[in-house]
Motif scaffolding. Structure first.
Motif, short mmCIF file in Angstrom:
data_model
loop_
_atom_site.label_atom_id
_atom_site.label_comp_id
_atom_site.label_asym_id
_atom_site.label_seq_id
_atom_site.Cartn_x
_atom_site.Cartn_y
_atom_site.Cartn_z
N GLN A 25 0.78 -1.18 0.01
CA GLN A 25 -0.10 0.08 -0.12
C GLN A 25 0.86 1.19 -0.06
O GLN A 25 0.56 1.98 -0.88
CB GLN A 25 -0.90 0.05 1.33
N GLN B 52 1.19 4.19 -3.19
CA GLN B 52 1.39 5.39 -2.97
C GLN B 52 2.55 6.09 -3.55
O GLN B 52 2.38 7.31 -4.08
CB GLN B 52 1.19 5.95 -1.33
N THR C 91 -6.23 0.94 -3.84
CA THR C 91 -6.11 1.53 -2.43
C THR C 91 -7.39 1.55 -1.69
O THR C 91 -7.67 1.33 -0.58
CB THR C 91 -5.42 2.85 -2.28
#
Length: 314
Positions: free
Chosen positions: A34, A38, A138
């Motif tokens: 995750q 990003q 996400t």
């Protein structure tokens, strides 16, 4: 040297402990990915910014090597070439009366068609798709589902690879010059029918290829075809000029080929290719290459923890 569990446990219990360890490792990796996603999103947003239509754009110099064949500048803003003033001095392209060179000027008239770089349009679309994939991975999908994240990473890598390939160009990118000619009215004055101008992107550089053309076989003189008839072939004039001591007509890689251009069979008399490195495109290509490596390593790491074969990812 060997490693053993102490105190010893039975084989069935060891298998259970191994599965639990892999499950914890998979959970940790999914949480770590995750953060990776990003970071990828930030890199993709930087690529999008490099290709965005931000004034004043990139002004690039076009100059042929060791000759005065092509001299001038063009300005790219996002996906469009908004300005261009190039002077052509070609053996088979006589300049207008009283002019030292043939002018190739991008029209500034409001009604003139826009010179759009389709490759950059495609790259921007692919980058936007990548950003959507990251957002879905996400926020929308199940971030703890290894199969889902694996599929999203595969899709992300495919889109980034295609975007990178589009900026690098190739034999089939963009379409062949004779299949998708530019609108003559992009330029002021409009292009004559015996002149082909192709603008593309290759290796993150803006590439302009100019070809002078001649009809490869006589065309019937009818009202329907009269306006699209090419200028007379300069073969006789060229041969006479060579006999008088002039420079021989230029040769190129398409000299013995014929093409269907604007509905007519034509041959290429003279061909000149000029390229200018575009700093923004170069930076975008470098970032896409780096992002592709990150996604590839993430996919491989996830496949290993999931116990899958990574040979298909090579």
């Amino acid at each position: 040297m060997s490693t053993e569990v102490w105190p010893p446990i039975s084989a069935p219990q060891l298998a259970i402990e191994e599965d639990a360890t892999l499950a914890r490792e998979l959970q940790w990796l999914l949480e770590s990915l995750q953060s990776t996603l990003q970071s990828l999103k930030s890199g993709l947003e930087e690529c999008a910014a490099l290709l965005a239509p931000v004034e004043p754009g990139s002004t690039l110099v076009l100059s042929s090597h060791r000759s005065e064949n092509v001299k001038g500048t063009v300005t790219r803003v996002g996906t469009r070439v908004v300005k261009g003033n190039v002077q052509l001095r070609l053996q088979t392209l006589p300049p207008p009366r009283g002019a030292p060179a043939f002018p190739l000027v991008v029209s500034s008239a409001p009604q003139a068609p826009t010179l759009v770089l389709d490759q950059i349009v495609s790259v921007r679309t692919l980058i936007n798709s990548c950003l959507d994939i990251v957002d879905v991975s996400t926020w929308t999908g199940d971030a703890k589902n290894a199969d889902f994240i694996s599929g999203q990473l595969r899709l992300l890598e495919e889109n980034i690879r295609e975007a990178k390939g589009t900026l690098k160009g190739g034999p089939d990118i963009p379409n062949p010059w004779w299949e998708d000619p530019l609108d003559e009215n992009i330029f002021d004055p409009p292009l004559p029918h015996y002149l082909s101008v192709n603008v593309a992107v290759a290796e993150a550089a803006l590439v302009v290829t100019i070809r002078t053309l001649s009809a490869s076989s006589p065309q019937p003189s009818t009202p329907e075809t009269h306006q699209s008839t090419f200028v007379p072939n300069f073969g006789l004039r060229d041969r006479l000029a060579v006999a008088l001591g002039a420079t021989r007509p230029p040769t190129h890689d398409e000299i013995d080929q014929t093409f269907t251009f604007r509905g007519e069979q034509v041959s290429v008399k003279e061909k000149v290719r000029v390229e200018s490195q575009d700093p923004s495109l170069m930076a975008a290509l470098a970032k896409l290459s780096s992002l592709e490596r990150v996604v590839k390593m993430s996919r491989q790491a996830l496949a290993i923890v999931m116990g899958r074969d990574t040979s298909d990812d090579d």
